[in-house]
Structure formats: structure tokens, C-alpha cells
Design an enzyme around this catalytic site. Structure first.
Site, PDB file in Angstrom:
ATOM      1  N   HIS A 155      -1.795  -2.824  -6.820  1.00 13.67           N
ATOM      2  CA  HIS A 155      -2.422  -2.490  -5.543  1.00 13.67           C
ATOM      3  C   HIS A 155      -3.925  -2.706  -5.607  1.00 13.67           C
ATOM      4  CE1 HIS A 155      -3.364   0.659  -2.239  1.00 13.67           C
ATOM      5  NE2 HIS A 155      -3.213  -0.537  -1.725  1.00 13.67           N
ATOM      6  N   SER A 196       0.830  -1.205   0.000  1.00 11.09           N
ATOM      7  CA  SER A 196       0.000   0.000   0.000  1.00 11.09           C
ATOM      8  C   SER A 196       0.859   1.247   0.000  1.00 11.09           C
ATOM      9  CB  SER A 196      -0.853   0.077   1.259  1.00 11.09           C
ATOM     10  OG  SER A 196      -1.428  -1.133   1.563  1.00 11.09           O
ATOM     11  N   GLU A 230      -4.496  -0.207  -8.685  1.00 10.70           N
ATOM     12  CA  GLU A 230      -3.436   0.728  -9.069  1.00 10.70           C
ATOM     13  C   GLU A 230      -2.256  -0.096  -9.591  1.00 10.70           C
ATOM     14  OE1 GLU A 230      -4.407   4.306  -5.849  1.00 10.70           O
ATOM     15  OE2 GLU A 230      -2.902   2.812  -5.344  1.00 10.70           O
ATOM     16  N   ASN A 274      -4.733   6.210  -1.446  1.00  5.99           N
ATOM     17  CA  ASN A 274      -4.354   6.407  -0.043  1.00  5.99           C
ATOM     18  C   ASN A 274      -3.725   7.777   0.174  1.00  5.99           C
ATOM     19  OD1 ASN A 274      -5.356   3.968   0.697  1.00  5.99           O
ATOM     20  ND2 ASN A 274      -3.406   2.896   0.670  1.00  5.99           N
TER      21      ASN A 274
HETATM   22  P1  NAD Z   1      -2.350  -9.874   6.692  1.00  6.92           P
HETATM   23  O1  NAD Z   1      -1.549  -9.638   7.900  1.00  6.92           O
HETATM   24  O2  NAD Z   1      -3.809 -10.072   6.816  1.00  6.92           O
HETATM   25  O3  NAD Z   1      -1.778 -11.141   5.913  1.00  6.92           O
HETATM   26  C1  NAD Z   1      -0.429 -11.355   5.622  1.00  6.92           C
HETATM   27  C2  NAD Z   1      -0.188 -12.831   5.442  1.00  6.92           C
HETATM   28  O4  NAD Z   1       1.142 -13.015   5.009  1.00  6.92           O
HETATM   29  C3  NAD Z   1      -0.361 -13.644   6.720  1.00  6.92           C
HETATM   30  O5  NAD Z   1      -1.236 -14.730   6.493  1.00  6.92           O
HETATM   31  C4  NAD Z   1       1.040 -14.156   7.019  1.00  6.92           C
HETATM   32  O6  NAD Z   1       1.020 -15.444   7.599  1.00  6.92           O
HETATM   33  C5  NAD Z   1       1.614 -14.182   5.630  1.00  6.92           C
HETATM   34  N1  NAD Z   1       3.093 -14.202   5.619  1.00  6.92           N
HETATM   35  C6  NAD Z   1       3.962 -13.726   6.528  1.00  6.92           C
HETATM   36  N2  NAD Z   1       5.224 -13.973   6.112  1.00  6.92           N
HETATM   37  C7  NAD Z   1       5.145 -14.608   4.929  1.00  6.92           C
HETATM   38  C8  NAD Z   1       6.086 -15.129   4.003  1.00  6.92           C
HETATM   39  N3  NAD Z   1       7.399 -15.025   4.217  1.00  6.92           N
HETATM   40  N4  NAD Z   1       5.650 -15.746   2.879  1.00  6.92           N
HETATM   41  C9  NAD Z   1       4.332 -15.857   2.648  1.00  6.92           C
HETATM   42  N5  NAD Z   1       3.392 -15.378   3.491  1.00  6.92           N
HETATM   43  C10 NAD Z   1       3.778 -14.751   4.602  1.00  6.92           C
HETATM   44  O7  NAD Z   1      -2.013  -8.641   5.713  1.00  6.92           O
HETATM   45  P2  NAD Z   1      -2.939  -8.008   4.594  1.00  6.92           P
HETATM   46  O8  NAD Z   1      -3.864  -7.039   5.218  1.00  6.92           O
HETATM   47  O9  NAD Z   1      -3.471  -9.083   3.727  1.00  6.92           O
HETATM   48  O10 NAD Z   1      -1.879  -7.131   3.782  1.00  6.92           O
HETATM   49  C11 NAD Z   1      -0.989  -7.706   2.861  1.00  6.92           C
HETATM   50  C12 NAD Z   1      -0.428  -6.613   1.973  1.00  6.92           C
HETATM   51  O11 NAD Z   1      -1.512  -5.975   1.280  1.00  6.92           O
HETATM   52  C13 NAD Z   1       0.279  -5.513   2.720  1.00  6.92           C
HETATM   53  O12 NAD Z   1       1.356  -5.074   1.923  1.00  6.92           O
HETATM   54  C14 NAD Z   1      -0.759  -4.420   2.855  1.00  6.92           C
HETATM   55  O13 NAD Z   1      -0.190  -3.143   2.960  1.00  6.92           O
HETATM   56  C15 NAD Z   1      -1.473  -4.577   1.539  1.00  6.92           C
HETATM   57  N6  NAD Z   1      -2.861  -4.078   1.524  1.00  6.92           N
HETATM   58  C16 NAD Z   1      -3.683  -4.302   2.588  1.00  6.92           C
HETATM   59  C17 NAD Z   1      -4.988  -3.833   2.521  1.00  6.92           C
HETATM   60  C18 NAD Z   1      -5.951  -4.089   3.648  1.00  6.92           C
HETATM   61  O14 NAD Z   1      -6.975  -3.404   3.728  1.00  6.92           O
HETATM   62  N7  NAD Z   1      -5.705  -5.055   4.499  1.00  6.92           N
HETATM   63  C19 NAD Z   1      -5.436  -3.149   1.385  1.00  6.92           C
HETATM   64  C20 NAD Z   1      -4.578  -2.971   0.313  1.00  6.92           C
HETATM   65  C21 NAD Z   1      -3.276  -3.438   0.392  1.00  6.92           C
END
Ligand code: NAD
Length: 696
Positions: free
Chosen positions: A465, A444, A477, A515
Site C-alpha cells: 500500500h 487501500s 504498508e 487509513n
Molecule cells: P485511478 O482511478 O486514478 O486509476 C485506475 C486506473 O486503472 C485507470 O487508469 C483505469 O483505466 C485503470 N484500469 C481500469 N481497469 C483496468 C484493468 N482491467 N487493467 C488495468 N488497468 C485498469 O485510481 P487510483 O487512485 O490510482 O487507485 C488505484 C488503487 O490504489 C485503488 O485500489 C486505490 O484504492 C489505491 N490507492 C489510491 C490512493 C489515492 O490517493 N488515489 C492512495 C492509496 C491507494
């Protein structure tokens, strides 16, 4: 043997007659394109229908689509966009109404066989037939989406849909433009039956023969295809019940649209004033309403958004066909959290093979459970069955390491937003991926260039994104860092389009577009609070403008930890001018993270969310003072402050060329943050409200 009667343009549409006296009208588009009802097609249909009126050698007519998955794609939106003269609009509407009425009045029965998309004018055409059969294919979907363009079906559709399926059943489809799937078309009585595509013609002919036979016995209408329930009967037949039902619908529409969208109200007005009136009167009401709506600014904006969203009209990488663009079939999604799961669900539903990787098996178990139930729900909504659920889930594979990723065309990384973790993941991926695989990060806020530097293929790395929830949010994005090659970006743009998203290319700037805009806007809401405004008043002001939710409800939905994270990131960037308020820090520290914690700016429980009182907020953050300056501001003044911040940031996004055009800013804000479509998008709103960017 079949004989062919050429239409005015031989390639569209096509009429044949078989030896048994059945005519078959095929809706053939030009040059292999889907059939649309442009002026040429309307002229050709008029000539064909006129030629059929006196044909004594024809016993019945079948109307069918020609394209593999399209019956008729509807009217020509480009032509609609050009129209603003009310007389011309009424004339065009009258022409369509007369054409479809002429089909309805042909001296023999007419059956429409619908397979694939049947949209707008196409459905209005099918409604003029005496009966319809609809294939049971997943590609088959019907809709009257005119309200989404700020208008109403005015080729007889507003009148005929309630005639065919009853007013009660028709209203949701007319008022929202929602899609009707085959089994629903059958249960509502729009379709006589839903055979497999291969049997559509056979069953259609059988039905037609039965209708021809019925005519010999004096029965001239179409066969009955529904049995109205008692409520349907009351709403259709008893005037006070009809009036009450329409009044109820009007209240609902006003509540949902906040009076910002005139089309659904105009549609209800046509239905109310046309009740129990002649066809002629009802068609006139349709035409007059169209002539009022189409030149209006809301319709102009909605039509313009529709056109600007189409790849072919966006130019550049959105429309360009690169010779080397690889089609993406197999995707590795790394990280099975909120975003990874959502992205995986979206992709398997779109027919792609996905390998979802997470080192924590509990995360995979959770993901697998939630994916199963999400897919079941989505398939049920489309009225699909178990076979479809199984086929969709079969496209998903799970793994705790990267070994199964060698065959992937694309990796989408969605691990937590921790730079060192993401860098490590990128390095590990490099070791297992095939030479041509692309890597996209769902980050993000982090620099995509910095992540790309941790691979052996910086040119084939970009940001992709997705927004939460990924299956629903229409924007993606596509983040272009300086070293990304054009082919990679073109591939990702096309990939995003192929999975039904609207991609917006943006530069590798802090927090990209949405964002970046949201952060100062949300913080302005907090500063209004500090100035004495109420949470609910600020939220109501934003909703009154047409935003889907107010800034405080949005922060609670996104999570205050996420808001804090984005703010902290932007704080460190000169020029952006974000300064994280103490209140957010204090609330995040105390675990008031929003909906997921049951408490944020609002308290969540079984009842309606209740906002925290001023006293409670001061307890979280004693620096909040009791000044009541903003408390005296009315909703409009509060809204002005929020929009001013948004417009200023929008101006910077344009000045810094973070997006390629004002159109892209419009689309990013509409599809990524729900900026109200009636405005035409943030850039259009800024221009129309005299927020001129220096760069424009
Ligand atoms: P999350 O914490 O819900 O999930 C992350 C997952 O990654 C977990 O299941 C974890 O076990 C796994 N993980 C950790 N280390 C790992 C590895 N080495 N290899 C594979 N998997 C691994 O996070 P999220 O909210 O899904 O966010 C993920 C990405 O998406 C981030 O970069 C975040 O900024 C971005 N994002 C999040 C949102 C949101 O609203 N949550 C929106 C847009 C973008």
C-alpha cells in the site's frame, strides 16, 4: 612507490605518501562498511594529523573516500544517542573541532576529493580542507542534516559553511539539512570544480600543485571559488544587513516549525551571537548549543526515529536476510491512474524496468505525458541533464494488455477499488505470469486474502500500500494475509527498502493502519464542526501541534469521495465504530469533492482557500444544528478531542496486533500521516501522555 603509515587501527583510515611528497588520506570504513566518524575513527585521524604536523617530507595532503559511493557517512548516530551529559557533549564537540582545525592548520595545502555521500561530520571535515573537488556523479551528495536530528553541526560546520559559501547561501542548508548536489556545490563555491569520478584524483593533484606553488608566493588560503553577488556581500559584510537577514530567517523558521523544533532557532542564535567574533567564540557557541539541544526531548525523539527507521535496528523481516529473497528488477504496474503513474515514476527513477499496463490507451497517453514531465522536473531538481531523463524514461514500457508481463518479477496492481474488477485482474494475471512472480495489490481497504484467492499463488500475494503521491510519501504498508509466505513478505519488505521507502508490516485488517487511524480522526473533526467549531480553527489547532495540514484541508486533498469510500468500508466493520456523517455524504453528492473539484470544505481559486461558512454548510446538510458548544472550545481543547480519538484508535491497532510493535506504529504515523516527528510518533506520544495500551 608509496609508503604507508599505519593508523591506530590499521584498517581505518589509511595514510600513504607518494614519491612526490603528496600524502593521501583514505577514509576507509571498517569491514567494508562506509566510513563513519566514530570514536575509533576520530582517534585514528587525530594520530594521523598529529603525525603530519612535523613531516617535512610532505608537500600537500589529499583526503578522499574509499567506498564506491561514500566519502564519509557522518558521525556515529548510535554514540550521539547515548549522550546526555552536557559536559561530555561539549568535550566530544571540542575534540572534533580541534581535529578539523588541526587539519586546517597543517603546514601544507589540503584538498578534499568528494565522491559519493558526504554527510554531517564528513562535510564538516571537508570544509576544514583548503579546497574541495566534488565528482559529478549522481551518487555524490553533500549535506549537514544535523537539524533533522534536532541538533546543529558542532564540529565547526555551523561556522565554516557560511565562511566558505556565504551566509545567505549557507542558511537553507544549515536550517533544513537539505542535500547539495555537485553542480550546486560548484556554483556556490563549495567545490572548485566537478570532474567525473575518474578524473577526481588527477584534477585534485593539479589543484594541489597549484596551491603549493601559490604558497611559495605567500598565498596561504584556498583558491577563490566564488564571486559573491551584491546581496551576498551585504549579508556577509554589513552588520545591519546581516542582522536583518537573520531576523527574517528566524521569522520564517518560526512560521514553518511553529516553534516546535528548537534546533534551527538555536542555530540562528549561534550565527547571530558569533558574527564577527573569534573562531574560538563561535566554536564555543556551537558546543554550548549542542549541549543544550542534544539532551532535549525533541532531539531524543528525532534521533530515536532515525535509528528505528534503519532496517538493521528493526529486527524481524525488516532486517532478516532470507537466502531465497529474489531481487526485483522488472515490475509490471497494472492501472495507469494516479497511483499507477506515481509508482511507475518512483520505480524507473530507482533504476527498475517497468511495464505500465492499462486497457485504455488514453490513460496510457496521459500517464506517459505526466511521467515525462515529472521525471524531467525531478532530474532538473538534482541538476541532472537530458541523458539522465532519457535513460530514466527508457526504462518505462507501456501496454494495453498483459502479454508483456511474463518476465516480470513483481506485479503491482493499482486498478480502481472495485472488488469484482480487481478479482478479474488477478485471475487474468495468473494466466500470463511466470511461475515465481509475486503479485501485490495497492488496495487501500479490500481484503488481500480475498484477492489472493483469485490467483494460483496465494502465498506469493500481499498488499503493497503506497500513499499518494507515491514518489514522495515515505511509507509503504506491506500487508500480510494469513496465507502469505514469509519469503514473499521478506522480498517485498526488502524491495520497499531498496526503493527508499520505509515499509511497515501490517495485518490484513480493514483499512490497514494509516487509513484506519485517519478515518475516525477526520470524522471527529466533522463532529466538531457539527458542534459549532470553525473549519479554520480546527485546522489551525492540528497544524499548531505540528501536523502538516488540518483535518479539513486533508479531506479536501485526499478527496471527499475517497474519504466517503473508506468510511463506508469501515462502517461495515464491527469494533471500528465509524459512522459516516451526513455532511460528507451530502457534500460528495453535490460534487464538493475537495481540491480536485475546486471546492470542498474550502473553496479553491487563485487566492488563499476560503472555508465555507456555517450557513453554507447547513445548506448542504440541514441536520447540522446551530449549537455553538465547540465554538467555545479553545484550540487546545479542540486538539485534545482530535488526539483523543487518534490515541484510542492507536490503542486498538496495537491491541489487535495490526502492527508488530509500538515502533511500527510510530513509524507508520510519522511517515504515513505526518504525525509530528517531535513527538516520536503516535505510540511514543501515547506513552508519554499516559495513553497506555493494555497489551503493552
Ligand atoms: P485511478 O482511478 O486514478 O486509476 C485506475 C486506473 O486503472 C485507470 O487508469 C483505469 O483505466 C485503470 N484500469 C481500469 N481497469 C483496468 C484493468 N482491467 N487493467 C488495468 N488497468 C485498469 O485510481 P487510483 O487512485 O490510482 O487507485 C488505484 C488503487 O490504489 C485503488 O485500489 C486505490 O484504492 C489505491 N490507492 C489510491 C490512493 C489515492 O490517493 N488515489 C492512495 C492509496 C491507494
Amino acid at each position: 612507490m608509496t609508503t604507508s603509515t599505519p593508523a591506530t587501527r590499521p584498517e581505518t583510515p589509511r595514510l600513504e605518501r607518494d614519491e612526490s611528497g603528496i600524502a593521501i588520506l583514505t577514509l576507509e570504513g571498517r569491514d567494508g562498511h562506509p566510513f563513519i566518524l566514530d570514536l575509533d575513527a576520530v582517534s585514528a585521524l587525530e594520530a594521523i594529523v598529529e603525525s603530519l604536523e612535523d613531516r617535512e617530507d610532505i608537500r600537500g595532503l589529499v583526503i578522499r573516500g574509499a567506498g564506491t559511493d561514500v566519502f564519509c557517512a557522518g558521525a556515529d548516530v548510535d554514540a550521539i544517542a547515548e549522550m546526555s551529559d552536557p559536559d561530555e557533549i561539549m568535550e566530544t564537540s571540542a575534540r572534533g573541532q580541534e581535529l578539523f582545525s588541526a587539519i586546517e592548520e597543517l603546514p601544507f595545502p589540503v584538498v578534499a576529493l568528494i565522491h559519493g555521500a558526504c554527510m554531517g561530520g564528513g562535510l564538516e571535515l571537508a570544509l576544514a580542507a583548503h579546497a574541495r573537488l566534488v565528482s559529478d556523479a549522481t551518487a555524490t551528495r553533500l549535506a549537514l542534516p544535523e537539524v533533522r536530528l534536532g541538533i546543529l553541526p558542532a564540529w565547526g560546520g555551523t561556522t565554516r559553511l557560511p565562511e566558505v559559501i556565504g551566509l545567505k547561501a549557507a542558511l537553507p542548508y544549515l536550517l533544513t539539512g537539505r542535500t547539495m548536489y555537485p553542480s550546486r556545490a560548484r556554483s556556490l563555491g563549495l567545490a572548485l570544480e566537478c570532474p567525473p569520478k575518474e578524473l577526481l584524483m588527477t584534477r585534485g593533484r593539479q589543484r594541489l600543485e597549484a596551491m603549493i606553488e601559490a604558497r611559495h608566493h605567500g598565498h596561504h588560503g584556498g583558491p577563490a571559488s566564488r564571486e559573491p553577488g551584491i546581496v551576498d556581500y551585504l549579508v556577509d559584510e554589513i552588520p545591519p544587513a546581516t542582522r536583518a537577514y537573520l531576523a527574517l530567517a528566524e521569522r520564517q523558521v518560526k512560521k514553518e516549525t511553529r516553534g516546535l523544533y528548537p534546533a534551527p532557532l538555536a542555530l540562528l542564535d549561534v550565527l547571530r551571537r558569533g558574527r564577527n567574533k573569534s573562531r574560538e567564540t563561535r566554536f564555543r557557541l556551537e558546543r554550548e548549543a549542542l549541549a543544550r539541544l542534544l539532551p532535549g526531548s525533541v532531539s531524543k525523539h528525532l534521533v530515536s526515529i532515525f535509528r528505528r527507521s534503519r532496517p538493521k535496528d528493526r529486527g524481524g523481516l525488516y532486517a532478516k536476510k532470507f537466502a531465497g529473497v529474489r531481487s526485483i528488477r522488472r515490475v509490471g504496474v497494472v492501472g495507469a491512474g494516479v497511483m499507477g503513474r506515481g509508482i511507475a515514476q518512483l520505480l524507473i527513477e530507482k533504476g527498475l524496468e517497468v511495464r505500465l499496463v492499462d486497457p485504455f490507451s488514453e490513460a496510457l497517453v496521459r500517464a506517459s505525458r505526466s511521467l515525462r514531465s515529472a521525471v524531467e522536473k525531478a532530474v532538473r531538481r538534482r541538476r541532472g541533464g537530458r541523458v539522465e531523463v532519457r535513460a530514466t524514461l527508457d526504462r518505462l514500457m507501456l501496454g494495453t494488455d498483459y502479454s508483456g508481463l511474463a518476465a516480470a518479477d513483481l506485479i503491482i496492481e493499482a486498478v480502481p477499488e472495485i472488488p469484482s474488477l480487481k478479482e478479474k485482474v488477478f485471475e487474468s494475471l495468473t494466466e500470463v505470469l511466470g511461475e515465481h512472480a509475486l503479485i501485490a495489490s495497492n488496495t487501500s481497504s479490500l481484503s488481500v486474502a480475498a484477492l489472493a484467492a483469485h490467483t494460483d499463488r496465494p502465498g506469493r500475494v500481499a498488499g503493497l500500500h503506497f500513499f499518494n503521491p507515491a514518489p514522495k510519501m515515505p511509507l509503504v504498508e506491506v500487508v500480510r494475509h494469513d496465507g502469505a509466505d514469509e519469503l514473499t513478505l521478506a522480498t517485498l519488505v526488502q524491495f520497499a527498502q531498496s526503493i527508499g521507502k520505509t515499509p511497515v508490516l501490517c495485518s490484513d485488517a480493514p483499512a490497514f493502519v494509516v487509513n484506519r487511524l485517519l478515518a475516525p480522526y477526520l470524522l471527529e473533526a466533522v463532529s466538531l464542526l457539527a458542534d459549532g467549531a470553525e473549519i479554520t480553527t480546527v485546522d489551525a489547532a492540528a497544524r499548531g501541534f505540528g501536523l502538516p495540514m488540518g483535518p479539513f484541508a486533508l479531506m479536501d486533498t485526499v478527496g471527499l469521495d475517497v474519504v466517503l469510500h473508506v468510511c463506508r468500508h469501515l462502517e461495515s466493520v464491527p469494533d471500528v465504530g465509524v459512522s459516516t456523517p451526513d455532511l460528507i455524504v451530502a457534500m460528495a453528492d453535490k460534487g464538493l469533492l475537495g481540491k480536485k473539484a475546486g471546492m470542498g470544505f474550502y473553496r479553491y481559486g487563485k487566492r488563499r482557500p476560503r472555508p465555507h461558512t456555517r450557513k453554507e454548510l447547513i445548506a448542504f446538510d440541514p441536520t447540522l444544528d446551530e449549537s455553538h458548544f465547540a465554538a467555545r472550545l479553545g484550540r487546545q481543547a479542540l486538539l485534545d478531542r482530535l488526539l483523543t480519538v487518534l490515541a484510542k484508535e492507536g490503542e486498538r491497532v496495537l491491541d489487535e496486533n495490526i502492527v508488530e510493535s509500538r515502533d511500527d506504529l510510530d513509524l507508520a504515523t510519522i511517515y504515513g500521516m505526518g504525525f509530528p516527528p517531535w513527538t516520536g510518533g503516535l505510540a511514543t506520544w501515547m506513552r508519554e501522555n499516559h495513553w497506555e495500551s493494555e497489551s503493552s
